[in-house]
Scaffold this motif. Structure first.
Motif, PDB file in Angstrom:
ATOM      1  N   ASP A   1      -2.197   5.298   8.053  1.00  0.00           N
ATOM      2  CA  ASP A   1      -1.064   5.207   7.126  1.00  0.00           C
ATOM      3  C   ASP A   1      -1.413   4.344   5.922  1.00  0.00           C
ATOM      4  OD1 ASP A   1       0.414   6.786   8.800  1.00  0.00           O
ATOM      5  OD2 ASP A   1       1.467   5.126   9.767  1.00  0.00           O
ATOM      6  N   GLU A   2      -2.115   3.254   6.156  1.00  0.00           N
ATOM      7  CA  GLU A   2      -2.515   2.372   5.058  1.00  0.00           C
ATOM      8  C   GLU A   2      -3.525   3.079   4.150  1.00  0.00           C
ATOM      9  OE1 GLU A   2      -4.355  -2.124   4.327  1.00  0.00           O
ATOM     10  OE2 GLU A   2      -4.377  -1.235   6.329  1.00  0.00           O
ATOM     11  N   PHE A   3      -4.448   3.810   4.771  1.00  0.00           N
ATOM     12  CA  PHE A   3      -5.443   4.570   4.012  1.00  0.00           C
ATOM     13  C   PHE A   3      -4.740   5.577   3.098  1.00  0.00           C
ATOM     14  CE2 PHE A   3      -8.344   8.026   3.237  1.00  0.00           C
ATOM     15  CZ  PHE A   3      -9.588   7.430   3.131  1.00  0.00           C
ATOM     16  N   ARG A   4      -3.773   6.281   3.654  1.00  0.00           N
ATOM     17  CA  ARG A   4      -3.039   7.298   2.878  1.00  0.00           C
ATOM     18  C   ARG A   4      -2.255   6.663   1.740  1.00  0.00           C
ATOM     19  NH1 ARG A   4       0.715  12.120   5.371  1.00  0.00           N
ATOM     20  NH2 ARG A   4       1.647  12.837   3.418  1.00  0.00           N
ATOM     21  N   SER A   5      -1.580   5.548   2.044  1.00  0.00           N
ATOM     22  CA  SER A   5      -0.762   4.876   1.043  1.00  0.00           C
ATOM     23  C   SER A   5      -1.594   4.361  -0.127  1.00  0.00           C
ATOM     24  CB  SER A   5      -0.001   3.718   1.698  1.00  0.00           C
ATOM     25  OG  SER A   5       0.721   2.996   0.738  1.00  0.00           O
ATOM     26  N   LYS A   6      -2.710   3.711   0.184  1.00  0.00           N
ATOM     27  CA  LYS A   6      -3.567   3.169  -0.872  1.00  0.00           C
ATOM     28  C   LYS A   6      -4.224   4.289  -1.680  1.00  0.00           C
ATOM     29  CE  LYS A   6      -4.732  -1.433   0.824  1.00  0.00           C
ATOM     30  NZ  LYS A   6      -5.842  -2.360   1.139  1.00  0.00           N
ATOM     31  N   SER A   7      -4.639   5.349  -0.992  1.00  0.00           N
ATOM     32  CA  SER A   7      -5.264   6.477  -1.675  1.00  0.00           C
ATOM     33  C   SER A   7      -4.306   7.111  -2.665  1.00  0.00           C
ATOM     34  CB  SER A   7      -5.721   7.523  -0.655  1.00  0.00           C
ATOM     35  OG  SER A   7      -6.691   7.002   0.216  1.00  0.00           O
ATOM     36  N   ALA A   8      -3.035   7.248  -2.261  1.00  0.00           N
ATOM     37  CA  ALA A   8      -2.030   7.863  -3.127  1.00  0.00           C
ATOM     38  C   ALA A   8      -1.779   7.039  -4.386  1.00  0.00           C
ATOM     39  CB  ALA A   8      -0.729   8.043  -2.361  1.00  0.00           C
ATOM     40  N   LYS A   9      -1.980   5.725  -4.286  1.00  0.00           N
ATOM     41  CA  LYS A   9      -1.771   4.836  -5.442  1.00  0.00           C
ATOM     42  C   LYS A   9      -3.020   4.697  -6.308  1.00  0.00           C
ATOM     43  CE  LYS A   9       1.573   2.036  -2.887  1.00  0.00           C
ATOM     44  NZ  LYS A   9       1.800   0.718  -2.234  1.00  0.00           N
ATOM     45  N   GLY A  10      -4.117   5.330  -5.897  1.00  0.00           N
ATOM     46  CA  GLY A  10      -5.356   5.201  -6.646  1.00  0.00           C
ATOM     47  C   GLY A  10      -6.055   3.890  -6.386  1.00  0.00           C
ATOM     48  N   GLU A  11      -5.789   3.286  -5.216  1.00  0.00           N
ATOM     49  CA  GLU A  11      -6.436   2.032  -4.841  1.00  0.00           C
ATOM     50  C   GLU A  11      -7.547   2.306  -3.847  1.00  0.00           C
ATOM     51  OE1 GLU A  11      -3.404  -0.429  -3.220  1.00  0.00           O
ATOM     52  OE2 GLU A  11      -2.221  -0.524  -5.070  1.00  0.00           O
ATOM     53  N   GLN A  12      -8.547   1.432  -3.815  1.00  0.00           N
ATOM     54  CA  GLN A  12      -9.634   1.596  -2.845  1.00  0.00           C
ATOM     55  C   GLN A  12      -9.102   1.247  -1.460  1.00  0.00           C
ATOM     56  OE1 GLN A  12     -13.721   0.404  -3.796  1.00  0.00           O
ATOM     57  NE2 GLN A  12     -13.733  -0.756  -1.913  1.00  0.00           N
ATOM     58  N   PRO A  13      -9.150   2.206  -0.511  1.00  0.00           N
ATOM     59  CA  PRO A  13      -8.544   1.962   0.796  1.00  0.00           C
ATOM     60  C   PRO A  13      -9.439   1.276   1.814  1.00  0.00           C
ATOM     61  CG  PRO A  13      -9.202   4.248   0.612  1.00  0.00           C
ATOM     62  CD  PRO A  13      -9.602   3.584  -0.678  1.00  0.00           C
ATOM     63  N   TRP A  14     -10.636   0.873   1.399  1.00  0.00           N
ATOM     64  CA  TRP A  14     -11.531   0.206   2.349  1.00  0.00           C
ATOM     65  C   TRP A  14     -12.294  -0.899   1.638  1.00  0.00           C
ATOM     66  CZ3 TRP A  14     -12.309   5.481   1.179  1.00  0.00           C
ATOM     67  CH2 TRP A  14     -13.272   5.698   0.195  1.00  0.00           C
TER      68      TRP A  14
END
Length: 517
Positions: free
Chosen positions: A464-477
């Motif tokens: 869920d965090e990966f999806r949320s950050k990806s949708a905002k254009g943020e690096q998820p890792w």
């Protein structure tokens, strides 16, 4: 002035020229008189000097030839340096222009996909109609996604022969038997697919008859319209995801209002290149067959199918309504129901025709016509009189919970899955609760008690965090170096920084380079 000095001065020019210069110096030459005599003297002096020079050269021809060669060499060197400087300047200008172009444009991503990259104008009216925002070009897209243009180019580039693939392939057991081929994108690509899903696909309205992978809709909402019908027909679309080719996906994004350039990039990011594994010199390589299609396993694929199928849904709804049928679709499962048996054959005739015209394939072995007296089941939910669960399945589920209570997880499985068994049990208990809240509450209590003994862990939270950050254009890792810095000594960090992948054998590199050309 001595006599010798006088002779030397005369030798430098001529006797007449020297006399003329002395007369001018001493004031005996009248400058107001015609200058013909002066010009003649000067011209005669110049010719005499030239004649003297030629006389010296004739007396020593070898030195003259040497001097000519020397002069030619000097002139050639000057020309060579000038040519070199011009070439270097031209090369620097070319490299600067290329660098600027690579910083502004996505550049080469494969021979088959370059035709439309120059068309960068989007249709603002269509974008507005679909609730979508404007993206100027590839660079603007990369910025919005939170990556560099270089990363975007890397993830869209399709090679004829490559030593990498952007997907992990595995099989998943089907509830009805057999296996389903899954193509799961690697994190770098999955991140961009989530961005496309949340910022584009989920913004576009889907047909009301679509219930799969749509917010506030589910297998329950898909089953509800068919409760208590005299006949229920289930049809399945064969090879649903692979049927949607690169061209159809690209056409979808273009129909939403995006430019040909952006539609090409979106289609490249959401489709998978069909590759065959080959082994050269002991190394596994992937040979591109020339086809791209929608992968089953990408987070963007289900919503793409929903949008591509809008015309299919519209046509199916129209013919179903005219023949007295109700129509819904959940992914590749189409369901038709009616209070009468009269027009079943006519309905099936139209279903087959529409499916074929829309570019899909009706699975020949998965069409079920369920009449009164038989169990009517829609996407796993029984709809004869009300929404309910298959009694045989419930019985098996109760037996599984009892066995886990008695002897633990070892050797147990649910619907063909033994890995992450408690996750499957938890999911099925939620399914029961969704269909029948009263029964579901009972099973949920029993499953929660088992979870205290066999906990799930943190399943889903990181996703869920990966999806949320990806949708905002943020690096998820976090980067590898950052992870190591948090745990290890400086020497280990340096080792990670200097870590290099082992080079492929030269033979393999030569083959790869040949295909890249």
């Amino acid at each position: 002035m001595t006599r010798q000095e006088l002779y030397d001065e005369i030798k430098k020019t001529s006797k007449d020229s020297y006399i003329l210069s002395e007369m001018k110096r001493l004031g005996f030459w009248d400058s107001t008189k015609p200058k013909v005599a002066q010009e003649l003297i000067e011209k005669k002096t110049a010719l005499q000097q030239e004649l003297n020079g030629l006389s010296r050269k004739i007396r020593n021809p070898e030195s003259v030839i040497k001097e000519i060669h020397k002069q030619r060499m000097a002139d050639a060197l000057v020309r060579r340096e000038e040519t070199k400087a011009k070439r270097e300047k031209k090369e620097q200008e070319r490299l600067a222009k290329r660098k600027e172009k690579r910083e502004q444009e996505i550049g080469f991503i494969g021979h088959s996909f370059m035709a439309d990259l120059q068309e960068q104008e989007s249709n603002q009216e269509l974008l507005n109609a679909n609730n979508l925002f404007l993206i100027k070009d590839a660079k603007d897209l990369a910025t919005k996604m939170g990556i560099t243009l270089k990363e975007l180019r890397f993830l869209t580039y399709t090679q004829k022969l490559s030593n990498r693939t952007n997907y992990v392939h595995f099989q998943m057991a089907k509830k009805t038997g057999g296996f389903r081929e899954i193509s799961a994108p690697k994190p770098q690509l999955k991140r961009l697919q989530y961005w496309i899903l949340e910022n584009i696909l989920n913004k576009v309205e889907v047909s009301a008859e679509t219930h799969g992978f749509v917010a506030k809709r589910s297998i329950v909402s898909n089953a509800q319209p068919h409760i208590g019908k005299a006949v229920v027909i289930n049809c399945d679309l064969e090879n649903f995801f692979p049927t949607l080719s690169y061209a159809r996906v690209k056409g979808l994004f273009k129909s939403l209002g995006y430019s040909a350039e952006l539609a090409t990039i979106f289609a490249m990011l959401t489709t998978e290149a069909e590759q065959k594994e080959v082994v050269l010199d002991g190394e596994k390589l992937f040979l591109y067959t020339g086809k791209r299609y929608l992968p089953q396993g990408s987070p963007a694929s289900p919503m793409i199918t929903n949008l591509v199928c809008r015309k299919l849904d519209k046509r199916m709804l129209g013919i179903a309504t005219s023949l007295g049928f109700t129509y819904t679709r959940y992914a590749d499962d189409m369901t038709f129901s009616s209070d009468s048996y009269e027009k079943i054959n006519k309905m099936m005739y139209w279903v087959k025709g529409i499916v074929k015209e829309e570019g899909f394939i009706l699975h020949p072995n998965k069409t079920k016509i369920m009449k009164k007296g038989s169990r009517h089941e829609v996407t796993g939910v029984v709809v004869n009189e009300k929404l309910s669960i298959n009694s045989k399945e419930l019985k098996k589920f109760r037996a599984l919970l009892y066995q886990i209570e008695q002897s633990g997880l070892e050797g147990k499985s649910w619907q063909g899955k033994s890995e992450n068994l408690m996750a499957s049990v938890w999911g099925y208990a939620n399914f029961i609760k969704m269909v029948d809240a009263q029964k579901g509450a009972k099973y949920m209590t029993q499953v929660k008690a088992l979870l205290e003994k066999y906990p799930l862990g943190n399943l889903g939270a990181s996703s869920d965090e990966f999806r949320s950050k990806s949708a905002k254009g943020e690096q998820p890792w976090e980067s590898k170096i950052e992870e190591v810095q948090a745990k290890e000594s400086p020497s280990v960090v340096e080792a990670v920084k200097e870590e290099k992948t082992e080079e492929s054998p030269s033979f393999v590199n030569n083959i790869l380079n040949m295909f890249r050309k």
